[in-house]
Design a protein around this motif. Structure first.
Motif, PDB file in Angstrom:
ATOM      1  N   GLY A 368       0.813  -1.215   0.000  1.00  0.00           N
ATOM      2  CA  GLY A 368       0.000   0.000   0.000  1.00  0.00           C
ATOM      3  C   GLY A 368       0.842   1.259   0.000  1.00  0.00           C
ATOM      4  O   GLY A 368       0.343   2.338  -0.309  1.00  0.00           O
ATOM      5  N   ALA A 369       2.107   1.146   0.365  1.00  0.00           N
ATOM      6  CA  ALA A 369       3.034   2.284   0.343  1.00  0.00           C
ATOM      7  C   ALA A 369       4.144   1.990  -0.650  1.00  0.00           C
ATOM      8  O   ALA A 369       4.662   0.865  -0.709  1.00  0.00           O
ATOM      9  N   TYR A 370       4.512   3.009  -1.408  1.00  0.00           N
ATOM     10  CA  TYR A 370       5.600   2.908  -2.394  1.00  0.00           C
ATOM     11  C   TYR A 370       5.376   1.724  -3.336  1.00  0.00           C
ATOM     12  O   TYR A 370       6.294   0.990  -3.681  1.00  0.00           O
ATOM     13  N   GLY A 371       4.111   1.554  -3.725  1.00  0.00           N
ATOM     14  CA  GLY A 371       3.781   0.556  -4.726  1.00  0.00           C
ATOM     15  C   GLY A 371       3.788   1.207  -6.099  1.00  0.00           C
ATOM     16  O   GLY A 371       4.840   1.437  -6.679  1.00  0.00           O
ATOM     17  N   LEU A 372       2.585   1.561  -6.574  1.00  0.00           N
ATOM     18  CA  LEU A 372       2.515   2.178  -7.897  1.00  0.00           C
ATOM     19  C   LEU A 372       3.184   3.555  -7.900  1.00  0.00           C
ATOM     20  O   LEU A 372       3.793   3.967  -8.891  1.00  0.00           O
ATOM     21  N   SER A 373       3.096   4.290  -6.765  1.00  0.00           N
ATOM     22  CA  SER A 373       3.678   5.632  -6.736  1.00  0.00           C
ATOM     23  C   SER A 373       5.196   5.606  -6.844  1.00  0.00           C
ATOM     24  O   SER A 373       5.810   6.618  -7.188  1.00  0.00           O
ATOM     25  N   ALA A 374       5.828   4.472  -6.542  1.00  0.00           N
ATOM     26  CA  ALA A 374       7.287   4.365  -6.627  1.00  0.00           C
ATOM     27  C   ALA A 374       7.725   3.479  -7.783  1.00  0.00           C
ATOM     28  O   ALA A 374       8.891   3.084  -7.863  1.00  0.00           O
ATOM     29  N   ALA A 375       6.808   3.145  -8.673  1.00  0.00           N
ATOM     30  CA  ALA A 375       7.126   2.264  -9.795  1.00  0.00           C
ATOM     31  C   ALA A 375       7.641   3.068 -10.985  1.00  0.00           C
ATOM     32  O   ALA A 375       7.423   4.271 -11.085  1.00  0.00           O
ATOM     33  N   LEU A 376       8.319   2.386 -11.888  1.00  0.00           N
ATOM     34  CA  LEU A 376       8.791   3.011 -13.128  1.00  0.00           C
ATOM     35  C   LEU A 376       7.662   2.940 -14.152  1.00  0.00           C
ATOM     36  O   LEU A 376       7.741   2.241 -15.166  1.00  0.00           O
ATOM     37  N   LEU A 377       6.612   3.693 -13.864  1.00  0.00           N
ATOM     38  CA  LEU A 377       5.348   3.541 -14.579  1.00  0.00           C
ATOM     39  C   LEU A 377       5.495   3.786 -16.080  1.00  0.00           C
ATOM     40  O   LEU A 377       4.859   3.119 -16.894  1.00  0.00           O
ATOM     41  N   ALA A 378       6.326   4.744 -16.467  1.00  0.00           N
ATOM     42  CA  ALA A 378       6.435   5.089 -17.888  1.00  0.00           C
ATOM     43  C   ALA A 378       7.403   4.190 -18.647  1.00  0.00           C
ATOM     44  O   ALA A 378       7.431   4.228 -19.877  1.00  0.00           O
TER      45      ALA A 378
END
Length: 805
Positions: A368-378
């Motif tokens: 729930g923390a540093y999941g998608l918000s800390a991913a190399l989404l692009a």
């Protein structure tokens, strides 16, 4: 709801956030903090609006460090005045964004950061409350990541306090209210966390006692740990509260009575347990003695920041989620990899698990923390996973974060006027050539497309700037100071946008407004006609119903920028049987139409508008009708005429101001012609006359703009006789006085400086361009209409009078 059901509905990979778990985390942590302490949730851990909202409901305030995080906090219901804005690189633009939304509390990282906060606060007429973040003297406890205690971008150095306390004294428009100490994150154990926080309390007392730093708010940061991407429970800190209260009693006894507010921050500890990542096995393969399990989630979905040492190395340990069968067989060493085309896409090198099979569903817990918000989404351009928030087992939100490429936007908080000033060099660089060649200002329009200004009047919820008439007036003047042709093209585009926003059908607006906001649609206006001339309220060409839609066949002798427009608002006689005064307005997209450009454009002035003849044929759907069929007069009096006269007057004023400004600059420089004596009363009188004309136009323009704005806000009728008289008067007055200003500038500058086409002052171009103002919907026609309207206004309500006057 079972994980398998969620994946069937929303796809895999999938983040699932249990909001009840976030509530429990906040409740548990508050029990371990001093009584009445403030707890901030750090949105960097997870800015999902539902997670942020759940923690707000649980009593947490918001700590943000970007405009995006601030907007997420506001969306989740946090009052701006309760947010804490942190970070070492706060730009003037984001400070303006934050202050403009009501943020008043900031953490300052340096004397320069404090000064910039003060300057931004001054611009908003407020005083910012500031914490001074401190870079302490070294670590007292073990940490997952240490943020201070060494050379750092974070905070004021403690060992240089004697220097910086003197430097920041008296910084304007800021009030130092306390200290911010956040030296570590993800503390290794309770003893380390306690030692670190106690050391921070002693540091704060030292700064207060030795250097006189006021401490009404003491933010001790956090460091509260949590497992990451592996099974495990949230750590508890049973001895923390007692240790902190004892230290505070010793150094800050006023905390008990509210004299000192004590605050803490947490991101991962509050949100870590609420999230899990559901991922599907796509392949299992053996390679040289190693077993690789390929998942549909990789570093683009989880843990990308681990490579930057912001997170521990990812060693994900997935488990079988509820509702899914667990892999059978004995545990064995496995390498868990994602779907990306890079060897770096590894979530665990040495996981020991039962061997799953392709198609199996796994869950990575505590993400729930540093999941998608800390991913190399692009990275590698794969779509983002859906994010589902659940409460009491029910889905309350299901969304997907999208990355898409749009024309370059200006920084958040950039005003429309600043956007106009940013494109001004492009307009100025091409204005002379555009005029000489009588060509459309392609380069200038491209700059406007990328500036966001094409969507000035598009509502913010449709992707536009959400500006108003005051913004239109200011931007039009700025653009016209460099190129009146470009400014008029833009102002007439905005005129059409306003009509669409107010009278377009929902289906048309859904399709069109986002494209306008992105700068992809430049609108042209087709209202002139050979049979009716420029008479706005009549049309000869009939609208015909066909099986393919409404048939638009239209000839127009003049369409500003028509050869380059992406869409058109076209006036048509409502039907073949209708009278010429039953006019219907329709939208025609360029892609729908067969367009033939006729004639040439070689006028005296306004040569860049490229106002050519146009023949347009198209079939359009019924929802492309703007307003009520046959009642275009209502649209015209409420939107087209007010926006036209206000926008045009602003453009003419901008060009006239530029003429005077350029002339005054030359008169004050060594380039001043010898024939002009600045001590002459005649020169002074002529300059005063120029200025008087500008002031009169600006004053009447502002009053007219305010009147229309207030009428719209009140839902009143803009077709009332006095309002239409004021608008007609604005157009005629601005047209005549602005041209007179240019003419008198030429007269004052003289033959060599004012009358030559190759003069460094473009007065000759201003004179030619502004001559068109009285012809652009002829003054004589407007004065005739005004005279008739005067008979309907027996009270003679002048612009600026109250309605009862």
């Amino acid at each position: 709801m079972k994980a398998t059901t969620l994946v069937e509905r929303y796809g895999s990979p999938l983040y699932v956030y249990d909001l009840d778990a976030a509530d429990r985390a906040a409740t548990a942590l508050r029990r371990r903090l001093p009584d009445g302490a403030t707890l901030f949730y750090s949105l960097k851990a997870n800015p999902h609006p539902e997670v942020v909202r759940a923690l707000r409901t649980a009593g947490c305030r918001a700590e943000v460090s970007s405009t995006g995080e601030l907007d997420a906090a506001l969306l989740a219901g946090h009052p701006a005045a309760t947010c804490l804005y942190t970070g070492p690189g706060k730009t003037p633009g984001e400070l303006d964004h934050a202050l403009g939304r009501g943020v008043t509390l900031f953490s300052a990282e340096s004397p320069g950061d404090l000064r910039r906060i003060g300057e931004a606060a001054a611009a908003h007429g407020v005083t910012a409350r500031c914490l001074l973040r401190i870079n302490g003297a070294g670590g007292a406890g073990a940490a997952g990541l240490r943020m201070t205690g060494t050379a750092s971008q974070f905070g004021f150095d403690l060992d240089a306090a004697a220097d910086w306390t003197e430097r920041i004294a008296g910084t304007a428009h800021v009030e130092t209210v306390g200290l911010h100490l956040f030296s570590l994150t993800n503390a290794g154990d309770e003893d380390s966390l306690v030692r670190e926080l106690l050391a921070s309390i002693r540091t704060a007392a030292l700064l207060r006692d030795t250097h006189g730093v006021p401490v009404r708010l003491l933010d001790l940061g956090g460091g509260f740990a949590h497992p990451y991407a592996v099974p495990g429970e949230r750590p508890d800190y049973p001895r923390l509260r007692e240790a902190l209260e004892e230290a505070l009693d010793q150094d800050f006894p006023a905390w008990r009575t509210g004299g000192v507010e004590v605050a803490f921050e947490s991101g991962r500890h509050l949100s870590g347990s609420c999230g899990r990542l559901l991922t599907t096995v796509t392949d299992v393969k053996e390679s040289r003695g190693r077993t690789f399990v390929v998942l549909d989630a990789g570093v683009n979905t989880l843990g990308g920041l681990a490579g930057l040492r912001r997170l521990p190395p990812v060693r994900a340990v997935p488990v079988a989620p509820d509702g899914a069968p667990a892999p059978a067989g004995p545990p064995r060493p496995l390498t868990l990899v994602g779907p990306l085309c890079t060897p770096s896409d590894t979530l665990a090198h040495d996981a020991t698990l039962p061997l799953p099979a392709p198609g199996d569903l796994l869950a990575v817990p505590n993400t729930g923390a540093y999941g998608l918000s800390a991913a190399l989404l692009a990275f590698l351009s794969r779509p983002a996973p859906a994010e589902v928030a659940v409460r009491d087992g029910r889905v309350v939100s299901a969304t997907v974060l999208e990355l898409r490429r749009t024309p370059a936007a200006h920084p958040a908080g950039t005003s429309p006027a600043d956007r106009a000033r940013a494109v001004l060099p492009v307009l100025a660089a091409h204005a002379a050539d555009v005029d000489t060649a009588a060509r459309f200002p392609v380069e200038s329009l491209d700059a406007l497309r990328g500036s966001g200004l094409m969507g000035l009047l598009v509502p913010a919820d449709r992707g536009g700037l959400g500006g108003g008439l005051a913004d239109l007036v200011e931007v039009a003047q700025i653009l016209a100071s460099a190129c009146l042709s470009t400014a008029m093209i833009w102002a007439m585009h905005c005129q059409q946008v306003d009509v669409l926003v107010r009278y377009g059908t929902p289906g048309l607006l859904d399709k069109l407004l986002p494209r306008i906001a992105e700068g992809r649609v430049h609108l042209g206006s087709v209202t002139s006609e050979k049979q009716t001339g420029g008479h706005l309220f009549t049309s000869a060409a009939p609208l015909r119903a066909t099986p393919d839609g409404l048939l638009v066949e239209r000839d127009a002798p003049i369409v500003t920028g028509g050869a380059h427009a992406d869409g058109f608002l076209v006036t048509m006689r409502d039907t073949e049987e209708a009278s010429a005064r039953r006019v219907t307005l329709v939208y025609v997209d360029r892609d729908q139409a067969d367009i033939q450009v006729g004639g040439d454009w070689n006028p005296l002035g306004m040569r860049g508008t490229h106002s050519v003849a146009l023949r347009l044929t198209a079939h359009v759907p019924e929802d492309h009708v703007i307003g009520v069929r046959g009642e275009f007069a209502t649209v015209a009096t409420a939107a087209l005429i007010p926006l036209g006269h206000i926008g045009w007057a602003a453009c003419w004023l901008g060009a006239a101001r530029a003429a005077v400004s350029g002339l005054v600059s030359v008169l004050r420089s060594p380039r001043r012609p010898a024939s002009i004596d600045l001590t002459s009363d005649l020169v002074a009188e002529r300059l005063a006359t120029l200025r008087t004309d500008l002031e009169l136009v600006r004053a009447y323009l502002d009053l007219a703009q305010r009147e229309v704005t207030e009428i719209r806000a009140a839902g009143a009728d803009p077709a009332a006789a006095p309002v239409q008289i004021h608008l007609n008067t604005l157009k005629v007055t601005a047209a005549r006085l602005c041209h007179r200003v240019a003419d008198r500038c030429v007269q004052l500058a003289g033959l060599g400086l004012g009358y030559r086409a190759d003069s460094p002052l473009p007065l000759e171009r201003h004179l030619r361009d502004l001559r068109s103002a009285s012809l652009n919907y002829a003054d004589d026609r407007l004065l005739t209409a005004t005279g008739t309207l005067c008979l309907a206004d027996r009270a003679v309500r002048l612009l600026g009078d109250t309605p009862s006057g």
